[in-house]
Motif scaffolding. Structure first.
Motif, PDB file in Angstrom:
ATOM      1  N   ARG A 290       0.839  -1.196   0.000  1.00 15.77           N
ATOM      2  CA  ARG A 290       0.000   0.000   0.000  1.00 15.77           C
ATOM      3  C   ARG A 290       0.866   1.233   0.000  1.00 15.77           C
ATOM      4  N   SER A 291       0.233   2.369  -0.269  1.00 22.73           N
ATOM      5  CA  SER A 291       0.956   3.644  -0.224  1.00 22.73           C
ATOM      6  C   SER A 291       1.202   4.043   1.226  1.00 22.73           C
ATOM      7  N   LEU A 292       2.381   4.624   1.474  1.00 21.66           N
ATOM      8  CA  LEU A 292       2.764   5.081   2.813  1.00 21.66           C
ATOM      9  C   LEU A 292       2.997   6.575   2.791  1.00 21.66           C
ATOM     10  N   LEU A 293       2.705   7.215   3.903  1.00 16.97           N
ATOM     11  CA  LEU A 293       3.106   8.605   4.057  1.00 16.97           C
ATOM     12  C   LEU A 293       4.624   8.696   4.015  1.00 16.97           C
ATOM     13  N   PRO A 294       5.182   9.802   3.502  1.00 18.18           N
ATOM     14  CA  PRO A 294       6.639   9.883   3.351  1.00 18.18           C
ATOM     15  C   PRO A 294       7.400   9.637   4.645  1.00 18.18           C
ATOM     16  N   ASP A 295       6.935  10.194   5.775  1.00 12.45           N
ATOM     17  CA  ASP A 295       7.669  10.008   7.021  1.00 12.45           C
ATOM     18  C   ASP A 295       7.609   8.553   7.493  1.00 12.45           C
ATOM     19  N   ILE A 296       6.507   7.869   7.215  1.00 19.42           N
ATOM     20  CA  ILE A 296       6.411   6.459   7.600  1.00 19.42           C
ATOM     21  C   ILE A 296       7.323   5.610   6.722  1.00 19.42           C
ATOM     22  N   ALA A 297       7.394   5.946   5.428  1.00 16.21           N
ATOM     23  CA  ALA A 297       8.267   5.187   4.533  1.00 16.21           C
ATOM     24  C   ALA A 297       9.730   5.322   4.945  1.00 16.21           C
ATOM     25  N   VAL A 298      10.140   6.529   5.340  1.00 17.07           N
ATOM     26  CA  VAL A 298      11.519   6.727   5.804  1.00 17.07           C
ATOM     27  C   VAL A 298      11.744   6.004   7.125  1.00 17.07           C
ATOM     28  N   ALA A 299      10.754   6.112   8.035  1.00 20.45           N
ATOM     29  CA  ALA A 299      10.907   5.470   9.345  1.00 20.45           C
ATOM     30  C   ALA A 299      11.029   3.957   9.200  1.00 20.45           C
ATOM     31  N   ALA A 300      10.307   3.349   8.255  1.00 21.19           N
ATOM     32  CA  ALA A 300      10.398   1.904   8.058  1.00 21.19           C
ATOM     33  C   ALA A 300      11.821   1.496   7.688  1.00 21.19           C
TER      34      ALA A 300
END
Length: 392
Positions: A290-300
């Motif tokens: 699924r699509s992630l918010l940019p900050d969540i994608a970086v945090a992952a």
């Protein structure tokens, strides 16, 4: 609507007047009232012949001059002006005064600056005194209307000043709150940058140390592996420099194009990079991405990076597995290893685990860390919210 809002060109004049000392303004006002009240004595001739009685000049002077101190002692100035005005008719040879402006300005000042008891009391005294001392009912009625109007204007002026002061106080308070929020946002940003720098440096240094320790051991027996180890050291150092330069450039005011930070899409490359240390890293996904918010994608990415760094530094593992589990409204990230995961955390690895928990909590998710239940080793399980849940 006041006069200034109705006539905008008066605003600069009002601003300049407010910048002058109040004593100067009141002195100029007293001088103007003195000229206006003196004008009937100067511009008219005595119908009986001869000059006007000197008493009229004295009374006019006594009723106007106290206005210089109207803001300092409004009640006293009003009493002085009203008493002087009531003595004007003691002399016969005086010019008629259409309006006593000194008393009107004095009652306006009392209404605008005095406490409730004083201003109401002075309004009653001036009205009753005017009725008792003035012989003509028409003159008394005109005086009452003028004094009540001046009092009402004074109260309106006081209310306007109070409202303006409240707005100014609110603006100052909002500005302080804005500055405080900006400071809190800056602190949060500094904490985020500190965590990112910790992840980058810890990861790169851990890989470099492992490869540097392995290089001298295999330099004679396996030159190809030694060369690969040194290449891995150089690659880890270059990657750390690129990421640090990218992060620090974000702190500058340069608005030019910047390379984005690594995200969840770069986890496969991270696995390959860690594999150069001799740690076998597996990467798998399940569910519909699924699509992630940019900050969540970086945090992952940062969470997985920190977990792999801890494995390399502390676990003594031979294999690690990264698994992304996509659910309806949640992304689960599971990082497991087969190393020394018998305790509640990695030995001396608490700061990294704290960073993982903080990152997950800051994004509305959660993290669970501890020994594996299905065998030896350690597990990091992180839950992160997705941008939007899947609707049936």
């Amino acid at each position: 609507m006041n006069l200034v809002s109705a006539l905008p060109f008066l605003a600069p004049v009002q601003s300049r007047l407010r910048s002058l000392p109040t004593l100067w303004l009141d002195t100029a006002l007293a001088a103007l009232v003195l000229v206006v009240q003196m004008w009937p004595l100067l511009s008219r001739e005595n119908p009986n012949g001869g000059p006007w009685d000197w008493w009229g000049y004295v009374v006019v002077f006594a009723s106007a001059v106290p206005l210089v101190w109207r803001r300092r002692a409004p009640v006293t100035v009003l009493l002085a002006s009203v008493i002087a005005t009531s003595l004007y008719d003691l002399a016969d040879q005086v010019a008629a005064q259409p309006i006593w402006y000194g008393g009107l300005i004095a009652i306006y000042t009392v209404a605008a600056y005095s406490p409730p008891l004083h201003r109401v009391g002075m309004l009653v005294i001036t009205i009753v005194g005017g009725v008792l001392l003035v012989g003509s009912s028409d003159t008394a009625l005109r005086g009452i209307v003028l004094f009540v109007a001046a009092y009402a204007i004074g109260r309106a002026s006081a209310a306007s000043r109070a409202y303006a002061a409240a707005l100014e106080e609110r603006a100052v308070r909002l500005e302080h709150e804005r500055q405080a929020e900006a400071e809190r946002a800056a602190e949060r940003e500094r904490a985020r940058i500190a965590r990112d720098m910790h992840d980058i440096l810890a990861h790169a240094v851990s890989l470099m140390v492992v490869q540097a320790e392995a290089g001298p051991v295999v330099v004679r027996s396996n030159p190809a592996r030694a060369e690969a180890a040194f290449d891995a050291i150089a690659s880890a150092g270059r990657d750390a420099m690129v990421q640090l330069r990218r992060m620090l450039s974000a702190l500058k005011e340069d608005t030019g194009p910047r390379t984005p930070q690594p995200t969840i899409d770069d986890l496969a490359g991270l696995s390959d990079q860690v594999a150069d240390t001799g740690l076998d890293v597996g990467f798998s996904t399940s569910g519909e991405p699924r699509s992630l918010l940019p900050d969540i994608a970086v945090a992952a990415y940062r969470i997985a990076q920190e977990a792999l760094t801890n494995i390399v530094k502390h676990a003594g593992a031979t294999r690690a597995d990264i698994r992304l589990i996509w659910k309806n409204d949640t992304l689960m990230i599971s990082i497991t290893d087969d190393g020394r995961g018998s305790g509640a955390s990695f030995p001396s690895g608490g700061n990294g685990l704290i960073g993982i928990h903080e990152r997950a909590a800051a994004l509305g998710g959660s993290a669970t860390t501890g020994p594996r239940t299905d065998g030896p080793g350690f597990q990091v399980l992180v839950r992160l919210p997705l941008a939007e849940p899947v609707r049936a």
